[in-house]
Motif scaffolding. Structure first.
Motif, PDB file in Angstrom:
ATOM      1  N   THR A   1      -3.896   4.231   1.260  1.00 11.73           N
ATOM      2  CA  THR A   1      -4.354   4.472   2.636  1.00 11.73           C
ATOM      3  C   THR A   1      -4.251   5.962   2.961  1.00 11.73           C
ATOM      4  OG1 THR A   1      -2.112   3.952   3.401  1.00 11.73           O
ATOM      5  CG2 THR A   1      -3.734   2.176   3.452  1.00 11.73           C
TER       6      THR A   1
ATOM      7  N   ALA B   1      -2.869  -0.632  -2.973  1.00 12.00           N
ATOM      8  CA  ALA B   1      -3.908  -0.111  -2.102  1.00 12.00           C
ATOM      9  C   ALA B   1      -3.477   1.272  -1.620  1.00 12.00           C
ATOM     10  CB  ALA B   1      -4.125  -1.046  -0.918  1.00 12.00           C
TER      11      ALA B   1
ATOM     12  N   ILE C   1      -8.106   1.236   3.926  1.00 11.19           N
ATOM     13  CA  ILE C   1      -7.910   1.408   2.486  1.00 11.19           C
ATOM     14  C   ILE C   1      -8.987   2.331   1.938  1.00 11.19           C
ATOM     15  CG2 ILE C   1      -7.822   0.237   0.260  1.00 11.19           C
ATOM     16  CD1 ILE C   1      -6.830  -2.248   1.778  1.00 11.19           C
TER      17      ILE C   1
ATOM     18  N   HIS D   1       0.828  -1.199   0.000  1.00 13.05           N
ATOM     19  CA  HIS D   1       0.000   0.000   0.000  1.00 13.05           C
ATOM     20  C   HIS D   1       0.867   1.255   0.000  1.00 13.05           C
ATOM     21  CE1 HIS D   1       0.691   1.116   4.282  1.00 13.05           C
ATOM     22  NE2 HIS D   1       0.884  -0.179   4.422  1.00 13.05           N
TER      23      HIS D   1
END
Length: 332
Positions: A311, A309, A319, A286
């Motif tokens: 964040t 992903a 997410i 992420h």
């Protein structure tokens, strides 16, 4: 029904491709020596040519310069009228001439020797005066031009163009030139502006989600619906408060499923009576929403993946979006 003009066009393509295949087959250790020389150059690559070949040389220099190899193009005619002042002993000169006998190209050799830079010939004739007087040689010999008169540069200029592209790509790889470098060299272009943007501005806010017990068919539908070639996988987790007996059910992301995971599952399982837990890759990569797209591309390149992903912060587990390399490079 195909008319005579379209048929002739296809013949020209086939003829040029056939000749270019021969040029590729003749690439040998001299190519590696040229790449090493250009990579080791302490100054810049000075590409020289005239006429149609000069136009190809200009493109080669431009491609070099935009991908991490400092380069300029100097017209050979202008070179002997003062433009040789751009050249230093730290430079490497790449002289492009199909015949290798063009007077204007030959006229710059002795002055370049006096300056002290290394000379590389890109020519269609290995026995030409140019080839004989340069330190390194790249052969772009073709047996026949596509021009029916054999006069207009066609296949020969295409061969030089492709050889230049091959040099550029090999130098990019040798320098580990990445998308973030491309953005720095192209800040005014659409792709450069995009690469210097923030992840938040280009992410997909709608995140594909399935649970660990989601049946295979349903997870395929979820991935298809979002057109990202992936879905995040969540699992119910019970969290008990330290101050009371009350527990809360939370959905926690535990993994990811990609198109590759689906293909491997189809090969592995016969009946596909499986769930997301059987298919998923545990864990996921992420990036924070405030990161640059160049940072996202660097992570994708490092782990050989195409999505990340997104964040709220780098330390967050929530997410809020997905960033895809296909969306980044689709700038048309």
């Amino acid at each position: 029904m195909e008319n005579s003009t379209t048929h002739r066009a296809k013949e020209i393509f086939e003829q040029e491709i056939s000749e270019l295949t021969k040029v590729a087959a003749n690439i040998d250790e001299h190519f590696s020596l040229v790449v090493d020389a250009l990579y080791a150059c302490r100054g810049k690559v000075v590409v020289m040519g005239i006429g149609k070949t000069g136009l190809i040389g200009r493109k080669i220099a431009s491609s070099f310069a935009s991908t991490g190899t400092p380069a300029i193009f100097v017209n050979a005619v202008e070179a002997v009228h003062g433009d040789l002042g751009m050249v230093t002993a730290d430079d490497v000169a790449l002289l492009v001439s199909n015949s290798g006998a063009t007077n204007e190209i030959l006229a710059v050799i002795d002055p370049l020797r006096q300056i002290g830079c290394q000379l590389i010939a890109m020519t269609g004739d290995l026995q030409s005066p140019l080839a004989q007087r340069c330190d390194l040689i790249l052969s772009v010999h073709v047996d026949k031009e596509a021009c029916p008169l054999g006069l207009a540069p066609t296949t020969s200029t295409t061969a030089a163009l492709l050889m230049g592209d091959a040099l550029m790509v090999c130098l990019m790889e040798k320098r580990h030139f990445q998308a973030e470098n491309f953005a720095v060299y192209h800040p005014g272009g659409a792709l450069g502006r995009k690469l210097l943007g923030r992840v938040e501005n280009y992410m997909y806010a709608s995140v594909p989600r399935v649970m660990t017990d989601t049946p295979f068919r349903e997870l395929v539908c979820e991935m298809t619906r979002h057109h990202l070639g992936m879905t995040m996988v969540y699992q119910q987790s019970e969290v008990r408060s330290q101050k009371s007996e009350i527990s809360t059910q939370l959905s926690v992301c535990v993994g990811i499923i990609t198109d590759g995971d689906l293909r491997r599952a189809i090969q592995k399982y016969e009946d596909l009576h499986i769930t997301a837990a059987d298919v998923m890759t545990h864990g996921y990569k992420h990036i924070s929403k405030d990161a640059l797209l160049t940072e996202a591309l660097a992570v994708m390149d490092k782990y050989n993946i195409t999505t990340l992903a997104v964040t709220e912060t780098q330390d967050s587990d929530e997410i809020i979006g997905i960033i895809s390399i296909h969306h980044i490079i689709d700038f048309a």
